[in-house]
Motif scaffolding. Structure first.
Motif, short mmCIF file in Angstrom:
data_model
loop_
_atom_site.label_atom_id
_atom_site.label_comp_id
_atom_site.label_asym_id
_atom_site.label_seq_id
_atom_site.Cartn_x
_atom_site.Cartn_y
_atom_site.Cartn_z
N ASP A 159 0.81 -1.22 0.00
CA ASP A 159 0.00 0.00 0.00
C ASP A 159 0.85 1.27 0.00
N PHE A 160 2.00 1.23 0.68
CA PHE A 160 2.85 2.42 0.76
C PHE A 160 3.25 2.93 -0.63
N ALA A 161 3.36 2.03 -1.59
CA ALA A 161 3.81 2.40 -2.93
C ALA A 161 2.68 2.94 -3.81
N VAL A 162 1.45 2.69 -3.44
CA VAL A 162 0.31 3.04 -4.30
C VAL A 162 0.22 4.54 -4.60
N PRO A 163 0.30 5.44 -3.60
CA PRO A 163 0.22 6.86 -3.94
C PRO A 163 1.32 7.33 -4.88
N SER A 164 2.51 6.72 -4.78
CA SER A 164 3.62 7.13 -5.66
C SER A 164 3.34 6.77 -7.12
N LEU A 165 2.86 5.55 -7.35
CA LEU A 165 2.53 5.16 -8.73
C LEU A 165 1.37 6.00 -9.24
N ALA A 166 0.38 6.22 -8.40
CA ALA A 166 -0.76 7.04 -8.82
C ALA A 166 -0.31 8.45 -9.21
N ARG A 167 0.64 9.00 -8.45
CA ARG A 167 1.12 10.35 -8.74
C ARG A 167 1.88 10.39 -10.07
N LEU A 168 2.69 9.37 -10.33
CA LEU A 168 3.41 9.31 -11.61
C LEU A 168 2.44 9.25 -12.79
N ILE A 169 1.36 8.50 -12.61
CA ILE A 169 0.34 8.40 -13.66
C ILE A 169 -0.33 9.76 -13.86
N ASP A 170 -0.72 10.39 -12.74
CA ASP A 170 -1.38 11.70 -12.82
C ASP A 170 -0.47 12.77 -13.42
N ASP A 171 0.83 12.64 -13.17
CA ASP A 171 1.78 13.62 -13.69
C ASP A 171 2.07 13.43 -15.18
N GLY A 172 1.52 12.37 -15.76
CA GLY A 172 1.63 12.17 -17.20
C GLY A 172 2.88 11.45 -17.67
N HIS A 173 3.61 10.82 -16.77
CA HIS A 173 4.79 10.06 -17.18
C HIS A 173 4.37 8.80 -17.93
N GLY A 232 0.30 2.64 11.79
CA GLY A 232 -0.61 2.61 10.65
C GLY A 232 -1.01 4.00 10.20
N GLU A 233 -1.27 4.87 11.15
CA GLU A 233 -1.64 6.25 10.81
C GLU A 233 -0.47 6.99 10.21
N LEU A 234 0.72 6.81 10.77
CA LEU A 234 1.91 7.45 10.23
C LEU A 234 2.24 6.90 8.84
N PHE A 235 2.04 5.61 8.66
CA PHE A 235 2.26 4.95 7.38
C PHE A 235 1.44 5.63 6.28
N ASP A 236 0.16 5.88 6.57
CA ASP A 236 -0.71 6.50 5.57
C ASP A 236 -0.25 7.93 5.25
N ARG A 237 0.14 8.67 6.28
CA ARG A 237 0.62 10.05 6.05
C ARG A 237 1.89 10.07 5.20
N LEU A 238 2.82 9.17 5.53
CA LEU A 238 4.10 9.18 4.83
C LEU A 238 3.98 8.61 3.42
N ALA A 239 3.02 7.73 3.19
CA ALA A 239 2.81 7.22 1.84
C ALA A 239 2.46 8.36 0.89
N GLN A 240 1.56 9.24 1.33
CA GLN A 240 1.19 10.38 0.51
C GLN A 240 2.33 11.39 0.40
N ALA A 241 3.02 11.60 1.52
CA ALA A 241 4.16 12.51 1.50
C ALA A 241 5.25 12.01 0.55
N GLY A 242 5.42 10.68 0.51
CA GLY A 242 6.40 10.09 -0.39
C GLY A 242 6.06 10.34 -1.84
N ALA A 243 4.77 10.27 -2.17
CA ALA A 243 4.34 10.54 -3.54
C ALA A 243 4.64 11.99 -3.93
N ASP A 244 4.37 12.91 -3.00
CA ASP A 244 4.65 14.33 -3.27
C ASP A 244 6.15 14.57 -3.42
N LEU A 245 6.93 13.90 -2.57
CA LEU A 245 8.39 14.08 -2.62
C LEU A 245 8.96 13.49 -3.91
N LEU A 246 8.39 12.38 -4.36
CA LEU A 246 8.82 11.79 -5.63
C LEU A 246 8.56 12.75 -6.78
#
Length: 307
Positions: A10-24, A162-176
């Motif tokens: 699950d941690f990786a999901v926001p990052s892939l979603a962001r790459l898709i949204d960014d048009g890569h 678990g709560e921190l995991f969800d926050r950092l997953a989204q933060a990781g997508a933004d940082l990517l």
């Protein structure tokens, strides 16, 4: 940019979603093989596979990357960049060296602290004040590459892993996103080896509560092991899972029940201070508030919890 993505949970999901949204252009998605889960051991795809298939992306689930196992795939897809987010396999040299822009990893810690498999959980278990995400250039070795960008955040006083995991997953997508946008301008920073520590994989053996420890240490363990594998103790020989607790200043023998009624709840002494258990689950029972459990089950004052 042509990107080959490698990730699994699950941690990786926001990052892939962001790459898709960014048009890569996502030329392929590598993830771990499907695994049996649950009591019925139903074969279940990783969360990344589910997302990739929803977007019609080609998915590959190699058992290994060793001995040139994906060399043909790299030649066919010609990625300019490989992005890795909690993939779960070490990348061999032929993979690291292939893309012209290298391999970028999104890691859930403030490197070099908490290299390894469970950095978010260990940051809570250890009582760290801060956690975060680091993007890094991948190198041979476990999370040892040069750092690119870092996101830092304070861990909440009652925040679970678990709560921190969800926050950092989204933060990781933004940082990517920021890392790729600034890739040509970022000066990579070597990690300070003397500050490195390792976040080993979690297991059920580490879940047993040692009541001789301080209320702070046990509270961090409870929050760090929520939602898995969940901290454990025993009540009259029966296993009790502890999902949440609150620290108090009461005293008693380690593990001794100091209060146990439907109004005051369940207060247990630690080596220092005490914990009021607020959410528990007895073996074979349902997860519930400790007060609700005590409405139907008497626990004598002086009972000692333990294993």
């Amino acid at each position: 940019m042509r990107i080959l993505f490698m990730g699994t949970p699950d941690f990786a999901v926001p990052s892939l979603a962001r790459l898709i949204d960014d048009g890569h252009e996502i030329v392929g998605v590598l993830t771990q093989p499907d695994k049996p889960q649950g009591r019925k051991m139903k074969l279940t795809p990783p969360p990344i596979k589910v997302l990739a298939q929803e977007h019609g992306l080609p998915v590959h689930q190699p058992q290994t990357l060793k001995d040139g196992a994906i060399a043909d795939l790299l030649e066919q897809t010609q990625p300019e960049l490989i992005v890795v987010v909690a993939y779960g396999k070490i990348l061999p040299a032929y993979v690291l060296d292939f893309p012209p822009h290298g391999c970028i990893n999104v890691h859930g810690s403030l490197l070099p602290r908490w290299r390894g498999a469970a950095p978010i959980q260990w940051s809570v278990i250890a009582g760290d004040k801060y956690a975060g995400v680091t993007t890094m250039q991948m190198a041979q070795g476990l999370d040892t590459g040069d750092m690119l960008l870092t996101y830092r955040t304070e861990i909440g006083a009652r925040e679970t892993a678990g709560e921190l995991f969800d926050r950092l997953a989204q933060a990781g997508a933004d940082l990517l996103h920021d890392t790729i946008e600034q890739l040509d301008q970022i000066t990579p920073q070597p990690q300070e080896e003397s500050a490195a520590c390792y976040a080993s994989m979690l297991d059920k053996d580490m879940a047993r509560i040692d009541w001789s420890k301080s209320e702070r240490e046990i509270d961090c363990l409870i929050r760090g092991l929520n939602p898995w594998p969940v901290a454990l103790t025993e009540l009259s020989g029966a296993r009790m899972k502890v999902f949440a607790a609150e620290m108090e200043s009461a005293k008693g023998r380690p593990g001794e029940v100091l209060e146990a009624d439907a109004k005051k709840g369940l207060l247990v002494a630690c080596g220092e201070g005490a914990l009021r258990l607020t959410e528990i689950q007895m073996v074979g029972g349902k997860r519930m508030r400790a007060q609700d459990y005590l409405r139907g089950h008497a626990i004598e004052i002086g009972t000692v919890l333990g294993v």
